[in-house]
Design an enzyme around this catalytic site. Structure first.
Site, PDB file in Angstrom:
ATOM      1  N   CYS A 112      17.936  11.671  64.255  1.00 27.02           N
ATOM      2  CA  CYS A 112      18.088  10.539  65.171  1.00 27.02           C
ATOM      3  C   CYS A 112      17.178  10.720  66.379  1.00 27.02           C
ATOM      4  CB  CYS A 112      19.546  10.381  65.606  1.00 27.02           C
ATOM      5  SG  CYS A 112      20.061  11.315  67.038  1.00 27.02           S
ATOM      6  N   LYS A 125      14.166  24.185  78.643  1.00 28.16           N
ATOM      7  CA  LYS A 125      14.382  22.822  78.136  1.00 28.16           C
ATOM      8  C   LYS A 125      13.062  22.098  77.840  1.00 28.16           C
ATOM      9  CE  LYS A 125      15.268  20.721  82.720  1.00 28.16           C
ATOM     10  NZ  LYS A 125      14.298  19.698  82.964  1.00 28.16           N
ATOM     11  N   ASP A 126      11.932  22.638  78.322  1.00 27.10           N
ATOM     12  CA  ASP A 126      10.629  22.038  78.008  1.00 27.10           C
ATOM     13  C   ASP A 126      10.078  22.498  76.658  1.00 27.10           C
ATOM     14  OD1 ASP A 126      10.618  20.746  80.463  1.00 27.10           O
ATOM     15  OD2 ASP A 126       9.444  22.297  81.458  1.00 27.10           O
ATOM     16  N   ARG A 162      10.470  12.863  93.965  1.00 30.11           N
ATOM     17  CA  ARG A 162      11.705  12.198  93.527  1.00 30.11           C
ATOM     18  C   ARG A 162      12.679  11.998  94.689  1.00 30.11           C
ATOM     19  NH1 ARG A 162      12.792  13.854  87.296  1.00 30.11           N
ATOM     20  NH2 ARG A 162      10.627  14.091  86.698  1.00 30.11           N
ATOM     21  N   ARG A 220      19.938  11.589  80.668  1.00 31.46           N
ATOM     22  CA  ARG A 220      20.694  11.317  81.886  1.00 31.46           C
ATOM     23  C   ARG A 220      21.047   9.839  81.984  1.00 31.46           C
ATOM     24  NH1 ARG A 220      16.712  15.188  85.199  1.00 31.46           N
ATOM     25  NH2 ARG A 220      17.930  17.103  85.149  1.00 31.46           N
ATOM     26  N   ARG A 239       8.931   9.602  87.651  1.00 31.42           N
ATOM     27  CA  ARG A 239       8.246  10.865  87.362  1.00 31.42           C
ATOM     28  C   ARG A 239       7.991  11.557  88.691  1.00 31.42           C
ATOM     29  NH1 ARG A 239       4.532  12.043  83.384  1.00 31.42           N
ATOM     30  NH2 ARG A 239       4.743  14.066  84.376  1.00 31.42           N
TER      31      ARG A 239
END
Length: 322
Positions: free
Chosen positions: A247, A84-85, A160, A133, A154
């Site tokens: 978009c 996903k990076d 987190r 998210r 972050r």
């Protein structure tokens, strides 16, 4: 690929605990396949040192560029990325030689007092660095008749979860795959159903990348490839690429393989794009035969993206100036 059997293969990895764990698993698999030693080469990326909000520093690519530069310079033989990076455009000189079997693609909630998302109080402060998210969590809360405050954060997993342990936030949302890979799955208090929160395109999957000119290494790494994972994430990333062109709203996507008994015969691709406050979501799905080629997987993703754009996805956060 240097073919001397005693010559270690150099695997480029980010330095985070999660990246090192992911890369360690791949290194063991490559050792087993090639009979060669594999050494991890730790590389610091811009995304690791910058304290800016991910959305502000460009999101995609910030964890990847330094690893790719090391590959091109010949400092490492191959690299492991969280898929996903990876930006959706693939450089000509590099190839994703393997996408191993995907981990759990869902998002996980880590909340105080063992709370699930549905048990969070009205006005709960929920931390995430992801606009995708934020949009879906706000919409999910609204569907339950309450509101939450999404807080941009972050940091690594410890940082987190630390916000929750310290009482600064009621909950944080992380990728379930990351918690699983570092052996901390039991800290999740809720796994968010993909019916409510679609993951990032490619979430839970890894990409093993090397030089496109290294035929021997491509062949060896290819033995780690999972064709179902590759078909699914290729469709998800094609959807993302087509929406990125039209978009700037945050995108979630997931391709499920649908089985009739033991035979996997169809793939369902779901996509969502929405406003950050979750007040408007465009969410659509399409189902078709399991793609048998890269081009078929890409076509499935583009087809759904076109439908989403036709339903107003591009207007949610303003057209991106091209």
């Amino acid at each position: 690929m240097n073919t001397r059997p005693d010559q270690p293969l150099r695997l480029g990895t980010r330095r985070s605990k999660l990246a090192m764990s992911q890369s360690g698993h791949v290194a063991e698999a490559v050792r087993a396949i090639t009979g060669r030693p594999v050494e991890l080469v730790e590389i610091t990326t811009y995304g690791d040192v910058s304290r800016e909000n991910l959305a502000q520093i460009g999101g995609t690519g910030v964890f990847v560029t330094a690893l790719r530069d090391a590959l091109v310079r010949g400092e490492v033989d191959f690299a492991v990325h969280s898929l996903k990076d990876l930006p959706t455009a693939q450089p000509d000189e590099l190839v994703i030689a393997a996408m191993p079997k995907r981990e759990d693609p869902r998002d996980a909630l880590v909340a105080r007092d063992g709370l699930t998302f549905e048990q969070l109080p009205d006005g709960a402060r929920v931390g995430t660095g992801s606009p995708r998210r934020m949009a879906q969590l706000n919409a999910y809360a609204r569907s339950l008749g309450k509101s939450i405050e999404t807080v941009a954060i972050r940091g690594n997993v410890d940082t987190r979860i630390g916000f929750v342990r310290a009482g600064e936030l009621d909950a944080v949302v992380l990728a379930a795959a990351g918690l699983n890979r570092i052996g901390r799955a039991d800290e999740a208090t809720d796994l968010l159903s993909v019916d409510n929160v679609l993951p990032a395109p490619g979430q839970g999957a890894l990409a093993v990348e090397c030089l496109a000119s290294d035929a021997d290494l491509i062949s060896a790494l290819g033995r780690l490839d999972d064709p179902h994972t590759r078909a699914a994430v290729t469709a998800e990333r094609a959807l993302l690429a087509a929406l990125e062109a039209g978009c700037s709203a945050p995108v979630g996507a997931l391709a499920d393989l649908l089985a009739d008994g033991q035979i996997v015969n169809e793939m369902r691709l779901r996509g969502v794009v929405g406003t950050l406050d979750g007040s408007t979501l465009v969410q659509l799905s399409t189902t078709g035969p399991v793609p048998q080629s890269y081009d078929e997987a890409v076509a499935l993703g583009r087809e759904l993206a076109d439908e989403m754009l036709a339903k107003g996805a591009a207007g949610l956060m303003g057209e991106r100036s091209l």
